[in-house]
Design an enzyme around this catalytic site. Structure first.
Site, PDB file in Angstrom:
ATOM      1  N   TYR A  70       0.855  -1.196   0.000  1.00  0.00           N
ATOM      2  CA  TYR A  70       0.000   0.000   0.000  1.00  0.00           C
ATOM      3  C   TYR A  70       0.882   1.232   0.000  1.00  0.00           C
ATOM      4  O   TYR A  70       1.822   1.322   0.797  1.00  0.00           O
ATOM      5  CB  TYR A  70      -0.896   0.026   1.239  1.00  0.00           C
ATOM      6  CG  TYR A  70      -2.351  -0.137   0.871  1.00  0.00           C
ATOM      7  CD1 TYR A  70      -2.927   0.724  -0.054  1.00  0.00           C
ATOM      8  CD2 TYR A  70      -3.127  -1.143   1.417  1.00  0.00           C
ATOM      9  CE1 TYR A  70      -4.257   0.569  -0.426  1.00  0.00           C
ATOM     10  CE2 TYR A  70      -4.455  -1.297   1.051  1.00  0.00           C
ATOM     11  CZ  TYR A  70      -5.005  -0.439   0.126  1.00  0.00           C
ATOM     12  OH  TYR A  70      -6.308  -0.582  -0.241  1.00  0.00           O
ATOM     13  N   ASP A 216      -5.720  13.368 -25.641  1.00  0.00           N
ATOM     14  CA  ASP A 216      -5.741  11.985 -25.198  1.00  0.00           C
ATOM     15  C   ASP A 216      -5.002  11.191 -26.273  1.00  0.00           C
ATOM     16  O   ASP A 216      -5.547  10.950 -27.355  1.00  0.00           O
ATOM     17  CB  ASP A 216      -7.193  11.513 -25.048  1.00  0.00           C
ATOM     18  CG  ASP A 216      -7.277  10.048 -24.609  1.00  0.00           C
ATOM     19  OD1 ASP A 216      -6.267   9.330 -24.717  1.00  0.00           O
ATOM     20  OD2 ASP A 216      -8.367   9.635 -24.166  1.00  0.00           O
ATOM     21  N   THR A 242      -2.935   5.936 -22.203  1.00  0.00           N
ATOM     22  CA  THR A 242      -2.811   4.631 -21.578  1.00  0.00           C
ATOM     23  C   THR A 242      -1.375   4.190 -21.826  1.00  0.00           C
ATOM     24  O   THR A 242      -0.648   4.793 -22.621  1.00  0.00           O
ATOM     25  CB  THR A 242      -3.771   3.594 -22.196  1.00  0.00           C
ATOM     26  OG1 THR A 242      -3.558   3.579 -23.603  1.00  0.00           O
ATOM     27  CG2 THR A 242      -5.211   3.924 -21.891  1.00  0.00           C
ATOM     28  N   LYS A 245      -1.117   0.331 -25.125  1.00  0.00           N
ATOM     29  CA  LYS A 245      -1.489   0.165 -26.547  1.00  0.00           C
ATOM     30  C   LYS A 245      -0.196   0.181 -27.367  1.00  0.00           C
ATOM     31  O   LYS A 245       0.611  -0.729 -27.214  1.00  0.00           O
ATOM     32  CB  LYS A 245      -2.478   1.255 -26.941  1.00  0.00           C
ATOM     33  CG  LYS A 245      -3.799   1.163 -26.150  1.00  0.00           C
ATOM     34  CD  LYS A 245      -4.844   2.138 -26.648  1.00  0.00           C
ATOM     35  CE  LYS A 245      -6.182   1.935 -25.978  1.00  0.00           C
ATOM     36  NZ  LYS A 245      -6.344   2.693 -24.729  1.00  0.00           N
ATOM     37  N   ARG A 251      -1.103  -2.655 -18.528  1.00  0.00           N
ATOM     38  CA  ARG A 251      -2.390  -1.949 -18.601  1.00  0.00           C
ATOM     39  C   ARG A 251      -2.424  -0.833 -17.564  1.00  0.00           C
ATOM     40  O   ARG A 251      -2.231  -1.074 -16.372  1.00  0.00           O
ATOM     41  CB  ARG A 251      -3.500  -2.970 -18.331  1.00  0.00           C
ATOM     42  CG  ARG A 251      -4.914  -2.494 -18.497  1.00  0.00           C
ATOM     43  CD  ARG A 251      -5.823  -3.697 -18.633  1.00  0.00           C
ATOM     44  NE  ARG A 251      -5.486  -4.449 -19.824  1.00  0.00           N
ATOM     45  CZ  ARG A 251      -5.888  -4.113 -21.053  1.00  0.00           C
ATOM     46  NH1 ARG A 251      -6.686  -3.090 -21.246  1.00  0.00           N
ATOM     47  NH2 ARG A 251      -5.513  -4.834 -22.096  1.00  0.00           N
TER      48      ARG A 251
HETATM   49  N1  DSN Z   1     -11.032   0.355 -25.255  1.00  0.00           N
HETATM   50  C1  DSN Z   1     -10.053   1.217 -25.898  1.00  0.00           C
HETATM   51  C2  DSN Z   1      -9.945   0.954 -27.333  1.00  0.00           C
HETATM   52  O1  DSN Z   1     -10.230  -0.158 -27.735  1.00  0.00           O
HETATM   53  O2  DSN Z   1      -9.573   1.828 -28.079  1.00  0.00           O
HETATM   54  C3  DSN Z   1     -10.332   2.621 -25.638  1.00  0.00           C
HETATM   55  O3  DSN Z   1     -10.444   2.808 -24.283  1.00  0.00           O
END
Ligand code: DSN
Length: 451
Positions: A70, A216, A242, A245, A251
């Site tokens: 934590y 974003d 994020t 990707k 993640r």
């Molecule tokens: N779920 C993501 C995507 O597939 O682009 C976006 O959050």
């Protein structure tokens, strides 16, 4: 880029050369499910544009002991003892992210892209304020103002659109909507937009109405890191992404600012009320505003992924991601597929299947049976619902991580075309499935995990 199959790993093999032996011995039910997922990932073509395969070191850290800790708060100012090592890990993640994206401020704690976006909206806006983002059906994202999401429920959300002919953001629409509704925050970026995000144009419009500008870059952040997509740092007040990707990390989410900015708007931080710098406000919105304990194992795994993305071979990977997406686009166009915007600059290709008389839903289902994973996707001006859709979105990050190149892309489009033109024909699906498995077996994934 190091081949995934050559990096020594994570999930240790036991003396019988079995992976996941601890799980197997303690909980066979979940072990069997895990094995099926390992096999699915190995034997199918992953074309979901938002997915990727992390390296073994990232996988190992994400399954590591830091999950036990934590650490509410930030390095040097935690609410718990025993944080000296996780402090080091978080500082390392922040330093590496700053170097990677050339920015002054980073918060690596958001558990996801949605939480990163929520933190920004909650920092800059009061409930009821107006925001403006790209319409979901035109390639935007739920958190950019969709009425089914907090961003459209708590805030007054208006949308801009792509141009019907070009499939690209229609800056006349952006400007006229901005002038009419005077949003306090404009969001650029999306989840199904195949072209570069034109940060500079958004900046001009944000300045004309005195709005904050948020980018974003969840989708292209790996390409931005590799300098193969324009950087938002100079143009946007706040940037979210994020990490899983094109960036190929675990993640999670992250918030950045090219330059920290003085809080000249008098925004009050949720807890401390200190108002000198926007960075302080953002930190305090993430924790304690919307999150509790950070996922320290994931933050440490982010540090590894950022270091991987700083290596020269990541640029080679990112270039191949783009080359592969472009090759798929060209192969699709040569087979009379309609692509939104006519092609791609990135890793995303958005196919409008209307002229093939197949819905996105049916295409997704038939392709999945053949071992090709895609997602149905609305196309701009779609007449079908989000549960049916007229399109599918495909992407190249995951198959590129496996080592596939242009020749494989041409084969993959041949597979897709065979399925679409013989939709729901089970013998064609079976034949393609065999070919997909043969292709996958030439590009093995996580081979150390197999018994
Ligand atoms: N779920 C993501 C995507 O597939 O682009 C976006 O959050």
């Amino acid at each position: 880029m190091k081949s995934l199959t050559k990096v020594k790993v994570g999930n240790k093999l036991n003396s019988n050369n079995e992976s996941f032996s601890y799980i197997k011995n303690s909980d066979v039910e979940i072990y069997n499910i895990l094995q099926k997922e390992v096999s699915r990932e190995d034997n199918t073509l992953e074309l979901i544009a938002s997915e990727n395969f992390v390296s073994y070191p990232v996988l190992e850290m994400a399954g590591g002991v830091m999950t036990n800790k934590y650490a509410e708060g930030y390095p040097g100012a935690r609410y718990y003892g025993g944080c000296e090592h996780v402090d080091e890990a978080e500082n390392l993640a922040r330093d590496r992210a700053k170097k990677l994206f050339n920015c002054e401020y980073v918060n690596v704690q958001p558990h996801s892209g949605s939480q990163a976006n929520m933190a920004v909206l909650m920092t800059f806006l009061n409930v009821g304020d107006t925001i403006m983002g790209l319409d979901l059906a035109h390639g935007g994202h739920l958190t950019h103002g969709s009425h089914v999401n907090f961003s459209g429920k708590l805030y007054n959300s208006v949308s801009y659109y792509v141009n019907k002919d070009t499939g690209r953001v229609d800056f006349n629409s952006v400007r006229s909507t901005a002038k009419e509704y005077k949003p306090k925050l404009i969001i650029c970026g999306g989840s199904a937009y195949p072209r570069h995000i034109e940060f500079e144009h958004f900046r001009e419009i944000a300045d004309e109405i005195g709005a904050f500008l948020m980018a974003d870059i969840a989708h292209p952040s790996g390409l931005v890191a590799a300098s193969l997509h324009p950087s938002p740092m100079k143009y946007c007040d706040i940037i979210t992404t994020t990490t899983h990707k094109t960036l190929r990390g675990p993640r999670g989410g992250m918030i950045m600012m090219g330059k920290d900015i003085e809080n000249k708007w008098g925004i009050v931080a949720p807890k401390s009320g200190r108002t000198k710098l926007v960075s302080e406000l953002l930190d305090s919105t993430v924790m304690p505003g919307i999150q509790g304990g950070p996922l320290m194992h994931i933050i440490a795994a982010k540090a590894i992924a950022f270091n991987e993305a700083l290596q020269p071979d990541f640029k080679v990977y990112a270039q191949q991601v783009i080359d592969n997406a472009k090759t798929m686009s060209e192969a699709l166009l040569s087979k009379d597929y309609k692509l939104i915007s006519g092609g791609t600059d990135t890793h995303v290709v958005l196919i409008d299947l209307s002229n093939k008389n197949v819905t996105g839903k049916v295409a997704e289902q038939s392709l999945e049976k053949a071992g090709i994973t895609v997602n149905k996707n609305m196309v701009p001006f779609d007449k079908r619902s989000p549960f049916v859709t007229s399109g599918v979105r495909i992407g190249s990050p995951a198959i590129t991580t496996r080592g596939m190149k242009q020749d494989e892309m041409v084969k993959i489009i041949d597979f897709i075309d065979e399925i679409i033109t013989n939709i729901e024909n089970e013998s064609v699906i079976d034949k393609v499935k065999t070919e997909v498995q043969s292709l996958c077996s030439s590009f093995p994934l996580y081979s150390e995990l197999h018994n």
